[in-house]
Write a protein that holds these residues in place. Sequence first.
Motif, mmCIF file in Angstrom:
data_model
loop_
_atom_site.group_PDB
_atom_site.id
_atom_site.type_symbol
_atom_site.label_atom_id
_atom_site.label_comp_id
_atom_site.label_asym_id
_atom_site.label_seq_id
_atom_site.Cartn_x
_atom_site.Cartn_y
_atom_site.Cartn_z
ATOM 1 N N GLN A 91 5.081 8.096 3.235
ATOM 2 C CA GLN A 91 3.861 8.022 2.438
ATOM 3 C C GLN A 91 3.024 6.802 2.813
ATOM 4 O O GLN A 91 1.788 6.883 2.861
ATOM 5 C CB GLN A 91 4.224 7.982 0.949
ATOM 6 C CG GLN A 91 4.769 9.304 0.422
ATOM 7 C CD GLN A 91 5.364 9.182 -0.961
ATOM 8 O OE1 GLN A 91 5.653 8.076 -1.435
ATOM 9 N NE2 GLN A 91 5.563 10.312 -1.625
ATOM 10 N N LEU A 92 3.691 5.691 3.093
ATOM 11 C CA LEU A 92 2.950 4.489 3.471
ATOM 12 C C LEU A 92 2.243 4.682 4.803
ATOM 13 O O LEU A 92 1.078 4.287 4.963
ATOM 14 C CB LEU A 92 3.898 3.284 3.544
ATOM 15 C CG LEU A 92 3.270 1.965 4.012
ATOM 16 C CD1 LEU A 92 2.061 1.597 3.174
ATOM 17 C CD2 LEU A 92 4.305 0.841 3.991
ATOM 18 N N ILE A 93 2.917 5.288 5.772
ATOM 19 C CA ILE A 93 2.276 5.524 7.065
ATOM 20 C C ILE A 93 1.096 6.478 6.900
ATOM 21 O O ILE A 93 0.034 6.296 7.518
ATOM 22 C CB ILE A 93 3.289 6.063 8.097
ATOM 23 C CG1 ILE A 93 4.345 4.998 8.409
ATOM 24 C CG2 ILE A 93 2.568 6.453 9.395
ATOM 25 C CD1 ILE A 93 5.454 5.480 9.336
ATOM 26 N N GLU A 94 1.257 7.497 6.065
ATOM 27 C CA GLU A 94 0.149 8.424 5.816
ATOM 28 C C GLU A 94 -1.045 7.688 5.203
ATOM 29 O O GLU A 94 -2.205 7.940 5.573
ATOM 30 C CB GLU A 94 0.612 9.544 4.881
ATOM 31 C CG GLU A 94 1.600 10.508 5.542
ATOM 32 C CD GLU A 94 2.317 11.393 4.535
ATOM 33 O OE1 GLU A 94 2.091 11.216 3.314
ATOM 34 O OE2 GLU A 94 3.113 12.264 4.967
ATOM 35 N N HIS A 215 -1.496 6.399 17.122
ATOM 36 C CA HIS A 215 -0.385 5.444 17.040
ATOM 37 C C HIS A 215 0.408 5.639 15.755
ATOM 38 O O HIS A 215 1.650 5.691 15.772
ATOM 39 C CB HIS A 215 -0.934 4.019 17.111
ATOM 40 C CG HIS A 215 0.037 2.960 16.700
ATOM 41 N ND1 HIS A 215 1.285 2.819 17.275
ATOM 42 C CD2 HIS A 215 -0.044 1.982 15.742
ATOM 43 C CE1 HIS A 215 1.931 1.809 16.710
ATOM 44 N NE2 HIS A 215 1.155 1.294 15.769
ATOM 45 N N LEU A 216 -0.284 5.779 14.634
ATOM 46 C CA LEU A 216 0.412 5.925 13.361
ATOM 47 C C LEU A 216 1.065 7.298 13.228
ATOM 48 O O LEU A 216 2.128 7.423 12.611
ATOM 49 C CB LEU A 216 -0.560 5.658 12.210
ATOM 50 C CG LEU A 216 -1.026 4.191 12.130
ATOM 51 C CD1 LEU A 216 -2.114 4.029 11.078
ATOM 52 C CD2 LEU A 216 0.145 3.261 11.849
ATOM 53 N N ALA A 217 0.445 8.327 13.818
ATOM 54 C CA ALA A 217 1.076 9.648 13.838
ATOM 55 C C ALA A 217 2.366 9.588 14.654
ATOM 56 O O ALA A 217 3.391 10.178 14.275
ATOM 57 C CB ALA A 217 0.125 10.684 14.426
ATOM 58 N N ASN A 218 2.336 8.861 15.759
ATOM 59 C CA ASN A 218 3.540 8.686 16.575
ATOM 60 C C ASN A 218 4.593 7.869 15.814
ATOM 61 O O ASN A 218 5.800 8.130 15.932
ATOM 62 C CB ASN A 218 3.197 7.991 17.886
ATOM 63 C CG ASN A 218 2.461 8.908 18.849
ATOM 64 O OD1 ASN A 218 2.510 10.130 18.726
ATOM 65 N ND2 ASN A 218 1.759 8.332 19.811
ATOM 66 N N SER A 219 4.154 6.886 15.043
ATOM 67 C CA SER A 219 5.087 6.094 14.240
ATOM 68 C C SER A 219 5.793 6.982 13.227
ATOM 69 O O SER A 219 7.008 6.851 12.993
ATOM 70 C CB SER A 219 4.333 4.974 13.501
ATOM 71 O OG SER A 219 3.800 4.039 14.416
#
Length: 233
Positions: A91-94, A215-219
């Motif tokens: 949720q945080l990455i989203e 980058h965040l999708a890959n994370s």
Amino acid sequence: MKPNLTTTLVEHLRERISSGAIAPGDKLPSENTLIADHGVSRTVVREAITRLQAEGLVHTRRGAGSFALTPPAEDASTQARVPRTLAERRQLIEFRMGIESEAAARAASRSASANLTDMDSALAAFRAAGPNAAQAMSCDYEFHLAVSRASANPYFVQAVELFGPAMIAMPRQRFEIPDGKLAPRLERVAEEHEAIRAAIASGNQLSASAAMRLHLANSLHRLDLESGIPEGN
């Protein structure tokens, strides 16, 4: 069930810091001391320190050791929610996808040289961290903080600073890579950071936003893989 050694050590050090037994600014016992006193491995000690860093209780200075920070205030209204479960980390990455993609776009509209220099410093420190996951986490955070500052929007900066290093999802495993090189996972992160920096420097807002979102999708994908969630889910 046998207690988790890392959790036990984290709870012990957290209690000592929160109670003032280890005062703000005091240096924590060395790795060797913690290993001897608690009968744990070096990996357990490093994982415990990384978790305390994520909670905002410890700051590690390369070559100097780890130092206690002032415990966060009890008033939850002024504190970010620290992600503890896999669902919360996802949720945080989203959340970060929306905030940081726009911050990168705004940074590209300015691309000030001083901000690019800060990004370069964070990138260089990230690569210099080698297999040290705790140090890499700190440098990863500093890069994202530099991007938010480059946006010249104090609300983006506030969002990143509120979460602190806890916003960075570090891998569960410890990396054992010779000659100070980055593990493949961290090498990919470094390359993605460099792509974000290049897009911001180009002044192309759409490219900068897309680079940060990728980058965040890959994370998020890496987090799922390391947590045992099959590809495609």
